[in-house]
Design an enzyme around this catalytic site. Structure first.
Site, PDB file in Angstrom:
ATOM      1  N   ASP A 174       0.950  -1.036   0.102  1.00 29.51           N
ATOM      2  CA  ASP A 174      -0.148   0.235   0.248  1.00 29.51           C
ATOM      3  C   ASP A 174       0.752   1.062   0.040  1.00 29.51           C
ATOM      4  OD1 ASP A 174      -2.340  -1.683   0.176  1.00 29.51           O
ATOM      5  OD2 ASP A 174      -3.147  -0.469   1.632  1.00 29.51           O
ATOM      6  N   HIS A 203      -0.076   1.846   6.944  1.00 30.83           N
ATOM      7  CA  HIS A 203      -0.009   3.279   6.697  1.00 30.83           C
ATOM      8  C   HIS A 203       0.969   4.153   7.744  1.00 30.83           C
ATOM      9  CE1 HIS A 203      -3.675   2.591   4.188  1.00 30.83           C
ATOM     10  NE2 HIS A 203      -2.554   1.796   3.718  1.00 30.83           N
ATOM     11  N   CYS A 208      -3.804  11.383   3.886  1.00 31.11           N
ATOM     12  CA  CYS A 208      -4.748  10.167   3.431  1.00 31.11           C
ATOM     13  C   CYS A 208      -5.505  10.643   1.985  1.00 31.11           C
ATOM     14  CB  CYS A 208      -5.650   9.502   4.145  1.00 31.11           C
ATOM     15  SG  CYS A 208      -4.945   8.607   5.752  1.00 31.11           S
TER      16      CYS A 208
END
Length: 366
Positions: A198, A247, A349
């Site tokens: 990711d 993340h 984000c």
């Protein structure tokens, strides 16, 4: 001066063009071990009951208003804003091995692509529900490519059962992770069967790109990015004390050269390369302890975005963080974003900065 429409090497140079996500069409991801490993336990039953269905309409509407308001502020500052194509995430899809519905990946473009200089690198994504997460952004990526940008996609993963470790929780060390044993490989819900990554696990510091191994990024994926970027960038793996890493931008947030905002629960000491940098400790989030958080912890409050090296977007109700940043010499821009927080993201984000003024500076030695 470059004519490339894409050019972004760090998280703090003056912002010129950005992609901001949309919330319309978001669906609840189906229950899966990958969901269990990362979302708050308080939300597990919600996923079991509502997987594939819609989020509460009033929350979607409130998040839409917050995102649109944020876009208006960016545009008033002279920033070019792009938005992804609409998508119905409740529609079923799959491969020969599995079936799924989508999630809210189109809301958070930072997760789906890494901008490394003048190249867009599409991530694989570690959840089946995000298998086609990059597609709502393809109209934008194709436009950038036609105008001269680099564009590459990571190998499409199979995401069969071989990619997941359903017994990950049984391998967690007694007492949880520690400075000396932050995230043992066997405690990750993903295996090393194939490269998985990711983009939210990467953070850019000029020539250096930091990456953490997590429940959605494995070492196979990190090595794939390292070889892809070659000697243009140094891809450096770091580890934090976190038993559910997913993340980096609610753990270790660069503000400008020499200053980083850190999560006090996950960063007992900075990575060695940051000796000499100021570590600004994020205060306790103002998000109420009983607020619904579908995807992440309350530390999403530290998920900020630099407009330039002085001005920083901060959630409007995070009073202590606003005061701290002002004390540290920044100019905070308070913006309502609490409902977007509920859906698992903050300003970092919800954006993908495709162009910032500045080039590939070297901020570290060795």
């Amino acid at each position: 001066m470059t004519t490339n429409p894409v050019g972004s090497y760090n998280e703090w140079d003056p912002l010129e063009e950005v992609i901001v996500g949309v919330i319309d069409g978001a669906a609840v991801p189906p229950w899966h071990p990958a969901i269990e490993a990362t979302v708050p336990p308080e939300a597990w039953e919600f996923y079991r009951r509502n997987g594939g269905g819609a989020f509460p309409a009033e929350q979607v509407e409130a998040a839409r208003e917050e995102l649109d308001g944020f876009v208006r502020i960016l545009e008033a500052e002279g920033v070019t804003v792009r938005r992804p194509d609409p998508v119905d995430q409740s529609r079923s899809f799959g491969t020969q091995a599995w079936q799924s519905t989508g999630g809210s990946s189109h809301t958070f473009p930072r997760d789906i692509a890494l901008v490394a200089g003048e190249t867009i690198v599409e991530a694989t994504m570690g959840w089946r529900s995000y298998y086609f997460a990059t597609h709502p952004f393809r109209t934008i990526f194709k436009d950038y490519f036609r105008r001269g940008a680099g564009w590459v996609a990571a190998p499409k993963p199979e995401l069969t059962d071989d990619s997941f470790n359903p017994r990950y929780a049984e391998a967690k060390p007694a007492g949880g992770p520690s400075k000396d044993n932050p995230f043992p490989p066997e405690t990750s819900v993903i295996t090393e069967f194939e490269p998985i990554l990711d983009a939210g696990d990467f953070m850019r510091f000029g020539r250096d790109i930091l990456v953490q191994r997590s429940h959605v990024t494995n070492r196979f994926g990190i090595e794939w990015v390292r070889r892809l970027l070659g000697d243009r960038f140094r891809v450096r793996e770091v580890a934090f004390v976190d038993d559910h890493p997913m993340h980096m931008n609610a753990t270790f947030v660069p503000l400008r050269p020499g200053k980083v905002l850190i999560n006090p629960e996950r960063v007992p000491e900075p990575p060695e390369m940051f000796q000499g940098w100021d570590m600004i400790v994020c205060p306790e989030p103002a998000i109420p302890a009983d607020q619904t958080m579908y995807f992440c912890s309350r530390w999403i409050a530290m998920n900020t975005l630099m407009l330039d090296q002085e001005r920083i977007f901060v959630e409007a109700q995070e009073t202590e963080l606003l005061r701290l940043l002002e004390k540290e010499g920044f100019t905070p821009i308070p913006v309502p974003f609490r409902t977007v927080n509920t859906f698992g993201g903050g300003f970092h984000c919800a954006t993908l900065d495709v162009r910032r003024r500045g080039g590939p500076e070297d901020y570290f030695t060795g």
